[in-house]
Design a protein around this motif. Structure first.
Motif, PDB file in Angstrom:
ATOM      1  N   SER A 175     -79.703 -12.151  24.159  1.00 33.39           N
ATOM      2  CA  SER A 175     -79.282 -10.983  24.559  1.00 33.39           C
ATOM      3  C   SER A 175     -77.775 -10.747  24.572  1.00 33.39           C
ATOM      4  CB  SER A 175     -79.655 -10.496  26.068  1.00 33.39           C
ATOM      5  OG  SER A 175     -79.325 -11.495  26.733  1.00 33.39           O
ATOM      6  N   TYR A 176     -77.028 -11.752  24.395  1.00 37.40           N
ATOM      7  CA  TYR A 176     -75.504 -11.647  24.326  1.00 37.40           C
ATOM      8  C   TYR A 176     -75.040 -11.051  23.122  1.00 37.40           C
ATOM      9  CZ  TYR A 176     -74.843 -15.008  28.515  1.00 37.40           C
ATOM     10  OH  TYR A 176     -74.953 -15.432  29.523  1.00 37.40           O
ATOM     11  N   LEU A 177     -75.948 -11.278  21.921  1.00 31.76           N
ATOM     12  CA  LEU A 177     -75.600 -10.466  20.709  1.00 31.76           C
ATOM     13  C   LEU A 177     -75.458  -9.199  20.773  1.00 31.76           C
ATOM     14  CD1 LEU A 177     -75.154 -10.654  17.697  1.00 31.76           C
ATOM     15  CD2 LEU A 177     -77.724 -10.734  17.352  1.00 31.76           C
ATOM     16  N   THR A 178     -76.606  -8.602  21.451  1.00 32.21           N
ATOM     17  CA  THR A 178     -76.617  -6.998  21.636  1.00 32.21           C
ATOM     18  C   THR A 178     -75.272  -6.643  22.241  1.00 32.21           C
ATOM     19  OG1 THR A 178     -78.038  -7.105  23.592  1.00 32.21           O
ATOM     20  CG2 THR A 178     -79.217  -7.016  21.531  1.00 32.21           C
ATOM     21  N   VAL A 188     -89.328 -12.463  12.976  1.00 34.97           N
ATOM     22  CA  VAL A 188     -90.038 -11.641  13.915  1.00 34.97           C
ATOM     23  C   VAL A 188     -91.196 -11.870  14.546  1.00 34.97           C
ATOM     24  CG1 VAL A 188     -91.006  -9.011  13.663  1.00 34.97           C
ATOM     25  CG2 VAL A 188     -89.285  -9.694  11.872  1.00 34.97           C
ATOM     26  N   LEU A 189     -91.259 -11.963  15.941  1.00 33.30           N
ATOM     27  CA  LEU A 189     -92.295 -12.606  16.746  1.00 33.30           C
ATOM     28  C   LEU A 189     -93.500 -11.813  16.609  1.00 33.30           C
ATOM     29  CD1 LEU A 189     -90.069 -13.888  19.663  1.00 33.30           C
ATOM     30  CD2 LEU A 189     -90.986 -15.112  17.667  1.00 33.30           C
ATOM     31  N   GLU A 190     -94.815 -12.303  16.535  1.00 34.11           N
ATOM     32  CA  GLU A 190     -95.934 -11.427  16.566  1.00 34.11           C
ATOM     33  C   GLU A 190     -96.458 -11.241  18.019  1.00 34.11           C
ATOM     34  OE1 GLU A 190     -99.951 -11.849  13.935  1.00 34.11           O
ATOM     35  OE2 GLU A 190     -99.491 -13.458  15.130  1.00 34.11           O
ATOM     36  N   MET A 198     -85.212  -7.638  20.820  1.00 36.49           N
ATOM     37  CA  MET A 198     -85.398  -7.477  19.408  1.00 36.49           C
ATOM     38  C   MET A 198     -85.380  -5.883  19.388  1.00 36.49           C
ATOM     39  SD  MET A 198     -86.210  -7.715  16.235  1.00 36.49           S
ATOM     40  CE  MET A 198     -86.966  -9.200  16.092  1.00 36.49           C
ATOM     41  N   GLN A 199     -85.846  -5.134  20.291  1.00 34.54           N
ATOM     42  CA  GLN A 199     -85.700  -3.484  20.173  1.00 34.54           C
ATOM     43  C   GLN A 199     -84.268  -3.057  20.623  1.00 34.54           C
ATOM     44  OE1 GLN A 199     -88.741  -2.412  23.291  1.00 34.54           O
ATOM     45  NE2 GLN A 199     -90.084  -2.073  21.686  1.00 34.54           N
ATOM     46  N   GLU A 200     -83.565  -3.835  21.242  1.00 37.53           N
ATOM     47  CA  GLU A 200     -82.097  -3.314  21.418  1.00 37.53           C
ATOM     48  C   GLU A 200     -81.247  -3.925  20.032  1.00 37.53           C
ATOM     49  OE1 GLU A 200     -80.775  -5.438  24.899  1.00 37.53           O
ATOM     50  OE2 GLU A 200     -81.851  -3.913  26.369  1.00 37.53           O
ATOM     51  N   ASP A 229     -92.866  -0.583  16.662  1.00 36.36           N
ATOM     52  CA  ASP A 229     -92.653   0.775  16.561  1.00 36.36           C
ATOM     53  C   ASP A 229     -91.163   1.228  15.548  1.00 36.36           C
ATOM     54  OD1 ASP A 229     -93.628   3.293  16.262  1.00 36.36           O
ATOM     55  OD2 ASP A 229     -92.822   3.638  18.370  1.00 36.36           O
ATOM     56  N   ILE A 230     -90.828   0.156  14.720  1.00 33.04           N
ATOM     57  CA  ILE A 230     -89.585   0.436  13.926  1.00 33.04           C
ATOM     58  C   ILE A 230     -90.006   0.624  12.392  1.00 33.04           C
ATOM     59  CG2 ILE A 230     -87.326  -0.381  13.343  1.00 33.04           C
ATOM     60  CD1 ILE A 230     -87.625  -1.965  16.008  1.00 33.04           C
ATOM     61  N   SER A 231     -89.672   1.954  11.745  1.00 36.02           N
ATOM     62  CA  SER A 231     -89.843   2.091  10.549  1.00 36.02           C
ATOM     63  C   SER A 231     -89.027   2.999   9.938  1.00 36.02           C
ATOM     64  CB  SER A 231     -91.339   2.553  10.163  1.00 36.02           C
ATOM     65  OG  SER A 231     -91.597   3.769  11.200  1.00 36.02           O
ATOM     66  N   GLY A 232     -89.169   3.289   8.680  1.00 37.42           N
ATOM     67  CA  GLY A 232     -88.377   4.308   8.132  1.00 37.42           C
ATOM     68  C   GLY A 232     -87.595   3.815   7.153  1.00 37.42           C
ATOM     69  N   ASP A 233     -86.555   4.623   6.575  1.00 40.97           N
ATOM     70  CA  ASP A 233     -85.503   4.187   5.519  1.00 40.97           C
ATOM     71  C   ASP A 233     -84.538   3.234   6.072  1.00 40.97           C
ATOM     72  OD1 ASP A 233     -86.686   6.072   4.064  1.00 40.97           O
ATOM     73  OD2 ASP A 233     -85.194   7.727   4.319  1.00 40.97           O
TER      74      ASP A 233
END
Length: 774
Positions: free
Chosen positions: A102-105, A122-124, A134-136, A160-164
């Motif tokens: 989390s320090y990276l975020t 990417v963890l399943e 991951m979401q942050e 729930d991450i998608s798109g261009d």
């Protein structure tokens, strides 16, 4: 025009010489992005440091210690002030500190530039902390890159991450020719052997024990088989478990009688050797035991070089080895593994067909093509974003205890809208002598420190005036001019001077105590331009530069280039000392002249910044020599400029100068900070009292009516002129004494400072100490 289109891209990742896959990937990525972009691309690496002994070189310019949270905020500020156009993050859980990395975020939230994050994992089925992390991470990122289609699906279905802003760029593959392995086998003494290879950092998840278990049946079918295991144990495994896994494999080989059929190469290989080994191999095996591995650089390399591959069905292998580009076998099934290998080795049609299909597939994923893909991605984002606008935490001035207000009236009298005049006749500024960078740099140091304690508009205005002057003094090549006429023209053919060193000290001070965060960016830019000239300085110029370098590293502890420059400069001062000192003359030169104390002062600072015992050793011994020369009597006696103090001679009594008193005051504070020996504070006050009349003539040098300081103590009394150098010297000394006033309690008895005691506490012993303290 070329400079306007050049883009500076920062990479946050591990980096060589660190031995890990991310470090190698980042190096390959930068190399091939450079090929694609040419002169339009300037890389800068923020390296995740795992071992204090690791020595980085360009393009690494900053280092982060994994579990030191403040390093992450400092790295963000370093990147913001470096004006990077884009930040590329190579993300792998376990690489970054804090819960679930989390320090990276926290770092990414402070950045102003757009962020492209390459997800190596990417963890399943993440637990809550990993899901949140991951979401942050994804929220902070302008763009996400995965290396296979499954990664895109997982981001959509699990997070729930998608798109261009999510795209696929595969792992790069070396662009090697399709070769006959027999030519390369000779390099390794493998002529006539069928060779099977596994390479990469070793750990229990590699499943090599299953391949060894399968070998007896393979050897029955083809007695010429040689299995090569190339790679050192993973550094993290090595720390926790040592070589237990490798030794267990070696015992297994011995137990099964396979000594003539298995070779272990326990080292991290460079690209050229790795390529040769790959070309020598007939078949490549990855018998991994876990399904949850989204990328594999080693497998990508093997496919790209046209190897026949047998692998367990982890995620990366499932995608790379479809369409008969390789053979998948069940996890932890040595029998199935052996049967697949025997079938491939005995069927030339299957063997060469598999190789051809793998090699053809790899042509679309060679590193040069991936470099082009990354550069196109970077360009597209930079052109659309124009720099991400985010709020960043400003650097607040240092909080200090409220202190009496030193008076700036005389300094103001000596200042116009250009800068600080050098000289005065009594209190009147002498315009005919103009200005100099030396004095204006001193004034920047003074007003930076003053404004940190008294942040009023007047002190800010003075700081801006002096800072503007010294920035104007810098030439395009980073050198610095010193003397300016009153008409704002620079002197030609200047004599040798220490202006560049003082210039760097001033900028370093601004970086540690900025009145506002934009000052850090400005100071850093000018500092970086001049830094390469430090090694050309004379000893005092070198010492001033060291103080600036130490301040730079206080603001940006991970700045690798600056750390290297500091080591070179401090080593240069120590070398100067080693070449000139003797038991009765522990000094850097054959003569003591002006501002002597800045030499040990600089080494005290360097020893504190770099934790280097030799710097402290020389600082202690040389400072003791100055203390005994100037402060051993009941009153301080500075070395006069009418003759100075030559080796074998006697110190000149007059004219004593304020800069020497100030230099002692600053050095003694640095000595206290390095040793925590409070006796240095007593000596500091003694040196300061020289200004107030505790001197050979019992006459104050500081004028309480004018608030200026006389230019020197002559045999006939104070020099009546009150110029810039002397006034700044007094005010800097006053600030330093006030800084430690709350700590200063003069002991009833004052035992001498014994350098042996201090060095013993710091676990180092110099050779001249006993002579000094006898």
């Amino acid at each position: 025009m070329a400079q306007e289109t050049t883009k500076k891209v920062a990479f946050i990742a591990s980096y060589l010489p660190r031995k890990c896959g991310i470090a190698t990937f980042t190096s390959d990525l930068i190399t091939n992005t450079t090929l694609a972009a040419g002169d339009s691309f300037i890389p800068l690496v923020v390296a995740m440091r795992s071992d204090p002994s690791e020595r980085y070189h360009r393009p690494v310019q900053f280092e982060i210690r994994q579990q030191i949270r403040s390093d992450y905020a400092s790295a963000a500020d370093f990147l913001n002030f470096s004006h990077v156009d884009l930040v590329s993050v190579q993300h792998e859980f376990g690489l970054f500190g804090g819960e679930a990395g989390s320090y990276l975020t926290g770092l990414l939230k402070r950045l102003k530039a757009p962020i492209v994050t390459t997800l190596h994992t990417v963890l399943e089925d993440p637990d809550e902390s990993y899901r949140r992390s991951m979401q942050e991470l994804c929220d902070c990122s302008t763009h996400l890159i995965t290396m296979n289609e499954r990664g895109i699906d997982m981001l959509r279905d699990i997070y729930d991450i998608s798109g261009d802003h999510v795209c696929l760029i595969p792992h790069g593959i070396p662009d090697l020719p399709f070769v006959d392995s027999n030519y390369y086998k000779h390099k390794f003494g493998l002529d006539g052997r069928r060779t099977i290879l596994t390479f990469g950092l070793l750990g229990k998840n590699k499943g090599i024990e299953n391949m060894i278990q399968a070998l007896p049946e393979i050897i029955k079918a083809d007695p010429s088989v040689m299995y090569m295991v190339l790679g050192m144990t993973h550094p993290n495994v090595l720390k926790l478990e040592g070589e237990a896994y490798r030794f267990s494999l070696q015992r297994q080989v011995k137990r099964l009688g396979l000594d003539q059929h298995v070779r272990f190469y326990n080292r991290f290989v460079e690209d050229e050797e790795l390529h040769n080994v790959l070309c020598a191999a007939d078949l490549y095996v990855t018998p991994y035991v876990n399904r949850e591995q989204l990328t594999s650089g080693t497998l990508a390399f093997a496919v790209g070089t046209g190897k026949a591959v047998v692998s367990t069905p982890y995620w990366a292998a499932e995608e790379l080895l479809t369409q008969n580009r390789g053979q998948l076998v069940p996890f932890q099934d040595p029998q199935a593994l052996g049967q697949a290998i025997v079938r491939i080795l005995q069927d030339d049609v299957l063997f060469y067909g598999m190789r051809r299909r793998a090699y053809d597939y790899g042509r679309e994923r060679t590193w040069p093509r991936m470099g082009e893909a990354y550069w196109e991605c970077f360009q597209r984002i930079m052109s659309h974003m124009g720099g991400k606008v985010t709020s960043t935490s400003s650097l607040e001035p240092a909080t200090t205890t409220e202190l009496p207000d030193p008076n700036l009236d005389h300094l103001i009298r000596l200042t116009d809208d250009t800068g600080l005049f050098q000289h005065a006749e009594f209190t009147l500024a002498q315009r005919r002598h103009g200005y100099c960078t030396d004095d204006n740099a001193r004034a920047v140091i003074l007003m930076t420190r003053y404004h940190a304690q008294y942040p009023d508009p007047q002190s800010r205005h003075l700081l801006d005036t002096y800072l503007s002057f010294i920035l104007h003094a810098q030439n395009e090549d980073g050198t610095v001019r010193n003397f300016m006429n009153f008409d704002r023209t620079w002197h030609k053919d200047e004599p040798a001077n220490d202006a560049l060193g003082r210039f760097l000290w001033a900028l370093g001070t601004v970086m540690t105590q900025p009145p506002a965060s934009p000052y850090v960016s400005i100071a850093k830019e000018y500092f970086d331009r001049s830094c390469r000239h430090i090694q050309k300085q004379y000893p005092r110029g070198m010492a001033y530069a060291i103080l600036g370098l130490c301040d730079y590293l206080e603001q940006f502890p991970g700045a690798s280039d600056i750390k290297r420059a500091l080591e070179l400069a401090a080593d240069g001062l120590v070398r100067q000392y080693d070449e000139n000192h003797s038991p009765d003359w522990p000094w850097f030169e054959d003569i003591l002249t002006y501002d002597n104390a800045v030499l040990p002062h600089a080494l005290f600072a360097a020893s504190k910044t770099l934790n280097h015992p030799r710097y402290l050793e020389v600082a202690l011994v040389s400072s003791q020599f100055l203390i005994e020369t100037c402060l051993s009597d009941t009153i301080p006696r500075l070395i006069g400029c009418q003759g100075w103090y030559e080796r074998g001679g006697q110190p000149a009594a007059f004219d004593q100068q304020p800069i020497d008193a100030a230099s002692l005051v600053l050095m003694l504070k640095a000595a206290y900070e390095s040793t925590q020996d409070r006796r240095y504070l007593t000596l500091q006050r003694k040196a300061f009292d020289w200004f107030l009349g505790i001197n050979d003539l019992h006459t104050p040098l500081y004028d309480f009516r004018t608030t200026g300081c006389h230019d020197g103590l002559t045999a006939n009394g104070p020099n009546l002129n009150q110029g810039a150098e002397s006034t700044i010297s007094f005010l800097l000394s006053l600030l330093d004494v006030l800084d430690v006033a709350a700590l200063h309690e003069k002991p009833e008895t004052e035992p001498p400072i014994l350098i042996k005691e201090i060095l013993t506490k710091n676990k180092t012993t110099p050779t001249p100490v006993e002579e000094l303290n006898n």
